[in-house]
Design a protein around this motif. Structure first.
Motif, short mmCIF file in Angstrom:
data_model
loop_
_atom_site.label_atom_id
_atom_site.label_comp_id
_atom_site.label_asym_id
_atom_site.label_seq_id
_atom_site.Cartn_x
_atom_site.Cartn_y
_atom_site.Cartn_z
N TRP A 237 0.83 -1.21 0.00
CA TRP A 237 0.00 0.00 0.00
C TRP A 237 0.87 1.26 0.00
CZ3 TRP A 237 -3.75 3.09 -0.86
CH2 TRP A 237 -3.87 4.29 -0.16
N TYR A 252 2.19 -7.04 -2.91
CA TYR A 252 0.90 -7.68 -2.67
C TYR A 252 0.96 -9.17 -2.96
CZ TYR A 252 -1.44 -3.11 -2.22
OH TYR A 252 -1.85 -1.87 -1.82
N ASP A 274 -7.13 -4.88 -2.06
CA ASP A 274 -6.17 -3.78 -2.25
C ASP A 274 -5.68 -3.73 -3.69
OD1 ASP A 274 -6.42 -3.24 0.44
OD2 ASP A 274 -4.50 -4.11 1.01
#
Length: 492
Positions: A237, A252, A274
């Motif tokens: 993130w 990720y 996400d």
């Protein structure tokens, strides 16, 4: 002038990248549907547009300025476009005597068959490379999209254990300290300062991966992989928030691998969420919908209700961005998102989903209705969608916690987009100006994209409105300062 003998999805993707357009804007430029463009980019060399579209692409390329044509030629010659993972010669040097960067890339594009020790080594080597050679490392990472990305996530789902693994006595004070450090990093990021200290999180992740290389009891090892997954998610993130999308995606994917060894499908589904948010921001709406539906399918029957609520909200937005033909599905998903949140038990709230409160649910609903309003050609229906978006946005602003600085700025930018949908350009610009003042001192790619996402359509439709001109001028000054700061950070 650059010319193309035969257009395929590969060349179309390269042209969109050279024009620096989202999928939606590129589709509008060509006069075709978003799904068609997404299909081209997913199938790449395996699809050839119809003859009439070949002519349209020829015209767009011919009308492009020299800079666009040069970028198109470079992208086309490299064969990279926007959706293949490539390693440039500048980043091909070994990062360690026993593991070259090209091997590392294979390990960070979704190989979920790695053993526990191999997964830990992949995380350790990847983070070490990021910390040691940031500029060269970033050059070798482009964004996965389309079928290659969706297949990676489907492989992760297929690799999940069929039943939960029993836990035994979990361990030491040092492990508890590690878990608390992740909580600290999250609060740091929520304050709006997280992107400035991304490498602190990467360094902590590297240390945890190194610890995983040592022998541990099964329960302790599982707990360490949980910490690694949470840190890799946060690193992803924060990296996305600096604008390094390919690198963020690899974090990720590493986080998903760690979730597999931590037996944490709920966290993994949240991480796929996400990934969809990043793809949505970049205009890959079909990919976003495919991934979020895969994540929903991966959740256990009694999985975390907050994760389910967020994924349903993301599904609603993805449907809304695909146009009025998906409007009913978008509204259905909004209702399901709110229902899932209201049904969430108060005890099932792990810290990695701490942000999922009533304000966030209101935002998810507002995002979907705002996109529906902006995409709806019929004025009365568009205003009805905008009224729903306004209600949800005002609710989010009223209940947002003071510690979520970046989210509070996004709340106001969301209201600005609502005002745009309501055809109130001066009010939209005034709200944007307030958000710009609140964003002062923050360096965030997400904030920048939201600011320009309000400014660009205002400028295109209402450039003569004084408030719009003032907002765009102030934003230009803000971007000049923050771009310089981001360059300095990237050189560190």
């Amino acid at each position: 002038m650059t010319a193309v003998d035969r257009w395929t999805g590969q060349e179309a993707a390269a042209l969109r990248a050279a024009l620096r357009m989202t999928v939606r804007d590129f589709a509008a430029r060509l006069g075709i549907g978003v799904r068609t463009v997404s299909n081209w980019e997913a199938r790449r060399e395996g699809i050839t547009p119809l003859p009439e579209m070949q002519a349209v692409l020829d015209t767009v390329l011919a009308q492009a300025d020299d800079d666009v044509q040069e970028r198109f030629s470079l992208t086309r010659s490299s064969g990279s476009g926007t959706s293949v993972a490539a390693v440039s010669p500048a980043s091909a040097a070994p990062v360690a005597p026993d593991l070259s960067l090209d091997v590392l890339m294979e390990w960070t594009t979704g190989d979920f068959r790695l053993s526990r020790s191999e997964a830990a080594e992949a995380i350790e080597r990847f983070t070490a490379s990021d910390m040691a050679t940031r500029r060269a490392f970033l050059m070798g990472l482009s964004l996965l999209s389309g079928t290659p990305l969706v297949r990676q996530v489907q492989r992760w789902v297929a690799a999940l254990p069929m039943a939960p693994v029993s836990t035994d006595q979990l361990g030491a004070d040092q492990l508890s300290d590690l878990e608390q450090s992740v909580t600290f990093f999250r609060r740091w990021d929520a304050s709006g300062a997280g992107g400035l200290h991304r490498k602190a999180v990467v360094g902590q992740l590297n240390a945890v991966a190194e610890t995983l290389g040592e022998p541990h009891a099964v329960a302790t090892e599982r707990r360490l992989f949980q910490v690694a997954a949470e840190l890799a998610q946060l690193a992803g993130w924060m990296t996305y928030d600096t604008g390094s999308f390919g690198l963020a995606q690899r974090y990720y994917l590493l986080a998903l691998g760690a979730c597999q060894h931590a037996d944490a499908p709920d966290l993994g589904a949240k991480i796929v969420g996400d990934m969809t948010q990043m793809l949505t921001a970049l205009g890959f709406y079909d990919d976003s919908l495919s991934l979020v539906q895969t994540a929903l399918a991966s959740l256990p029957r009694h999985g975390n209700a907050l994760v389910r609520s967020e994924l349903l909200g993301l599904e609603a937005r993805a449907c809304a961005q695909l146009g009025r033909q998906e409007a009913s599905n978008a509204r259905r998903a909004v209702d399901a998102c709110i229902e899932a949140y209201q049904a969430a038990p108060p005890t099932d709230r792990p810290d990695w989903v701490h942000y999922m409160n009533q304000a966030e649910v209101e935002c998810l609903a507002a995002n979907a209705y705002t996109e529906l309003a902006l995409a709806e050609p019929e004025p009365k229906r568009a205003l009805a969608h905008a009224a729903q978006a306004e209600q949800h946005t005002n609710s989010a602003i009223a209940i947002r916690g003071a510690s979520y600085s970046r989210s509070r700025v996004l709340d106001h930018l969301r209201l600005g987009k609502v005002r745009l949908a309501q055809r109130e350009p001066a009010e939209a610009a005034n709200v944007g100006m307030q958000a710009l003042e609140q964003a002062n001192g923050m360096r965030s790619s997400v904030l920048t994209k939201w600011l320009t996402g309000l400014s660009d359509p205002l400028g295109a439709q209402y450039a003569s409105v004084p408030a719009v001109a003032a907002f765009r001028e102030a934003l230009s000054d803000y971007l000049r300062v923050n771009t310089a700061g981001s360059r300095r950070e990237s050189d560190d």
